[in-house]
Design a protein around this motif. Structure first.
Motif, PDB file in Angstrom:
ATOM      1  N   SER A 136       0.785  -0.983   0.102  1.00  0.00           N
ATOM      2  CA  SER A 136      -0.003   0.026   0.143  1.00  0.00           C
ATOM      3  C   SER A 136       0.968   1.199  -0.097  1.00  0.00           C
ATOM      4  O   SER A 136       0.460   2.209  -0.994  1.00  0.00           O
ATOM      5  CB  SER A 136      -0.970   0.145   1.070  1.00  0.00           C
ATOM      6  N   VAL A 137       2.082   1.325   0.525  1.00  0.00           N
ATOM      7  CA  VAL A 137       2.738   2.285   0.510  1.00  0.00           C
ATOM      8  C   VAL A 137       3.524   2.588  -0.836  1.00  0.00           C
ATOM      9  O   VAL A 137       3.486   3.826  -1.192  1.00  0.00           O
ATOM     10  CB  VAL A 137       3.920   2.206   1.640  1.00  0.00           C
ATOM     11  N   VAL A 138       3.840   1.414  -1.411  1.00  0.00           N
ATOM     12  CA  VAL A 138       4.360   1.513  -2.655  1.00  0.00           C
ATOM     13  C   VAL A 138       3.511   2.248  -3.783  1.00  0.00           C
ATOM     14  O   VAL A 138       3.673   3.121  -4.617  1.00  0.00           O
ATOM     15  CB  VAL A 138       4.990   0.269  -3.334  1.00  0.00           C
ATOM     16  N   ASP A 139       1.989   1.728  -3.581  1.00  0.00           N
ATOM     17  CA  ASP A 139       1.098   2.201  -4.470  1.00  0.00           C
ATOM     18  C   ASP A 139       0.783   3.791  -4.263  1.00  0.00           C
ATOM     19  O   ASP A 139       0.547   4.484  -5.153  1.00  0.00           O
ATOM     20  CB  ASP A 139      -0.207   1.562  -4.081  1.00  0.00           C
ATOM     21  N   GLN A 140       0.785   4.222  -3.041  1.00  0.00           N
ATOM     22  CA  GLN A 140       0.513   5.876  -2.758  1.00  0.00           C
ATOM     23  C   GLN A 140       1.595   6.307  -3.113  1.00  0.00           C
ATOM     24  O   GLN A 140       1.523   7.634  -3.589  1.00  0.00           O
ATOM     25  CB  GLN A 140       0.542   5.898  -1.053  1.00  0.00           C
ATOM     26  N   ILE A 141       2.937   5.913  -3.167  1.00  0.00           N
ATOM     27  CA  ILE A 141       4.077   6.708  -3.582  1.00  0.00           C
ATOM     28  C   ILE A 141       3.991   6.847  -4.947  1.00  0.00           C
ATOM     29  O   ILE A 141       4.010   7.945  -5.706  1.00  0.00           O
ATOM     30  CB  ILE A 141       5.404   5.979  -3.148  1.00  0.00           C
ATOM     31  N   LYS A 142       3.461   5.950  -5.822  1.00  0.00           N
ATOM     32  CA  LYS A 142       3.343   5.898  -7.217  1.00  0.00           C
ATOM     33  C   LYS A 142       1.990   6.858  -7.613  1.00  0.00           C
ATOM     34  O   LYS A 142       2.194   7.741  -8.252  1.00  0.00           O
ATOM     35  CB  LYS A 142       3.143   4.617  -7.805  1.00  0.00           C
ATOM     36  N   ASP A 143       0.843   6.427  -6.819  1.00  0.00           N
ATOM     37  CA  ASP A 143      -0.302   7.354  -7.332  1.00  0.00           C
ATOM     38  C   ASP A 143      -0.194   8.890  -6.773  1.00  0.00           C
ATOM     39  O   ASP A 143      -0.524   9.632  -7.544  1.00  0.00           O
ATOM     40  CB  ASP A 143      -1.342   6.812  -6.162  1.00  0.00           C
ATOM     41  N   TYR A 144       0.725   9.088  -5.828  1.00  0.00           N
ATOM     42  CA  TYR A 144       0.719  10.748  -5.470  1.00  0.00           C
ATOM     43  C   TYR A 144       2.222  11.065  -6.201  1.00  0.00           C
ATOM     44  O   TYR A 144       2.479  12.246  -5.735  1.00  0.00           O
ATOM     45  CB  TYR A 144       0.738  10.902  -4.001  1.00  0.00           C
ATOM     46  N   GLY A 145       2.920  10.453  -6.803  1.00  0.00           N
ATOM     47  CA  GLY A 145       3.923  11.034  -7.666  1.00  0.00           C
ATOM     48  C   GLY A 145       5.262  11.400  -6.504  1.00  0.00           C
ATOM     49  O   GLY A 145       5.747  12.396  -6.785  1.00  0.00           O
ATOM     50  N   LEU A 146       5.494  10.758  -5.259  1.00  0.00           N
ATOM     51  CA  LEU A 146       6.255  11.289  -4.352  1.00  0.00           C
ATOM     52  C   LEU A 146       7.482  10.799  -4.712  1.00  0.00           C
ATOM     53  O   LEU A 146       8.571  11.429  -4.166  1.00  0.00           O
ATOM     54  CB  LEU A 146       5.885  10.581  -3.026  1.00  0.00           C
ATOM     55  N   ALA A 147       7.791   9.732  -5.559  1.00  0.00           N
ATOM     56  CA  ALA A 147       9.357   9.527  -5.637  1.00  0.00           C
ATOM     57  C   ALA A 147       9.397   8.655  -6.629  1.00  0.00           C
ATOM     58  O   ALA A 147       8.141   7.856  -6.997  1.00  0.00           O
ATOM     59  CB  ALA A 147       9.950   8.902  -4.435  1.00  0.00           C
ATOM     60  N   GLU A 148      10.209   8.045  -7.273  1.00  0.00           N
ATOM     61  CA  GLU A 148      10.523   7.182  -8.378  1.00  0.00           C
ATOM     62  C   GLU A 148      11.326   5.956  -7.664  1.00  0.00           C
ATOM     63  O   GLU A 148      12.546   5.930  -7.128  1.00  0.00           O
ATOM     64  CB  GLU A 148      11.452   7.362  -9.585  1.00  0.00           C
ATOM     65  N   ILE A 149      10.968   4.794  -7.582  1.00  0.00           N
ATOM     66  CA  ILE A 149      11.463   3.566  -6.856  1.00  0.00           C
ATOM     67  C   ILE A 149      12.589   3.174  -7.810  1.00  0.00           C
ATOM     68  O   ILE A 149      12.091   2.526  -8.968  1.00  0.00           O
ATOM     69  CB  ILE A 149      10.533   2.554  -6.479  1.00  0.00           C
TER      70      ILE A 149
END
Length: 176
Positions: A136-149
């Motif tokens: 869910s954290v990875v999904d939120q990072i992607k959904d909100y454009g917070l970082a590139e993994i």
């Protein structure tokens, strides 16, 4: 990099750069403003002399650490997330464990990992189930454009403080 500032932390003076070497919750300067990151890491260029643009986001002791490149998103004030965050308060997590012992819960949640608590017994409030799921954290990072993994670091083990009574519950045994 910010200049040197005299700060009181934990009852002692720290005359070091406030880039995180003294405080567990970080203070950063961008332009004329100071930002209190509360553990989050800046995602803007050159926030520190040794910054590479990458940062680590630990999730929980049983999930991979994320290696990310922050996106300097304005809606996040230019910070990358700093971890998974809790599902429940510490006491609520312990209550929800019911009759399951911390030892049983640790074994069930961290099979195959070397997990140690150096200053006491198992702190059940730090077990993986205390935190949001990594997915869910990875999904939120992607959904909100917070970082590139960019990568994942698989854990082999973890060292935690342990179940240590809060300082206000520990009686002083001798006078100063």
């Amino acid at each position: 990099m910010m200049g040197n500032y005299q700060v009181r932390f934990g009852g002692r003076e720290c005359g070091v750069p406030l880039r995180g070497r003294c405080l567990p919750t970080l203070l950063f300067k961008r332009g004329d403003l100071y930002y209190h990151g509360k553990g989050a890491t800046p995602a803007w260029e050159h926030y520190a002399q040794d910054a590479t643009g990458r940062t680590l986001i630990p999730l929980n002791m049983a999930e991979p650490v994320l290696v990310v490149r922050g996106s300097d998103a304005g809606h996040a004030l230019g910070f990358s997330p700093h971890g998974a965050g809790r599902n429940f308060s510490r006491s609520e997590h312990r209550r929800r464990m019911g009759e399951v012992t911390p030892e049983e819960q640790l074994k069930a949640e961290t099979s195959g990992l070397d997990v140690r608590f150096h200053a006491g017994g198992i702190d059940a409030s730090e077990l993986p189930s205390s935190y949001k799921s990594a997915a869910s954290v990875v999904d939120q990072i992607k959904d909100y454009g917070l970082a590139e993994i960019e990568d994942y670091i698989d854990p082999y083990g973890c060292v935690m403080a342990g179940d240590v009574p809060p300082f206000w519950m520990t009686r002083k045994t001798e006078r100063r």
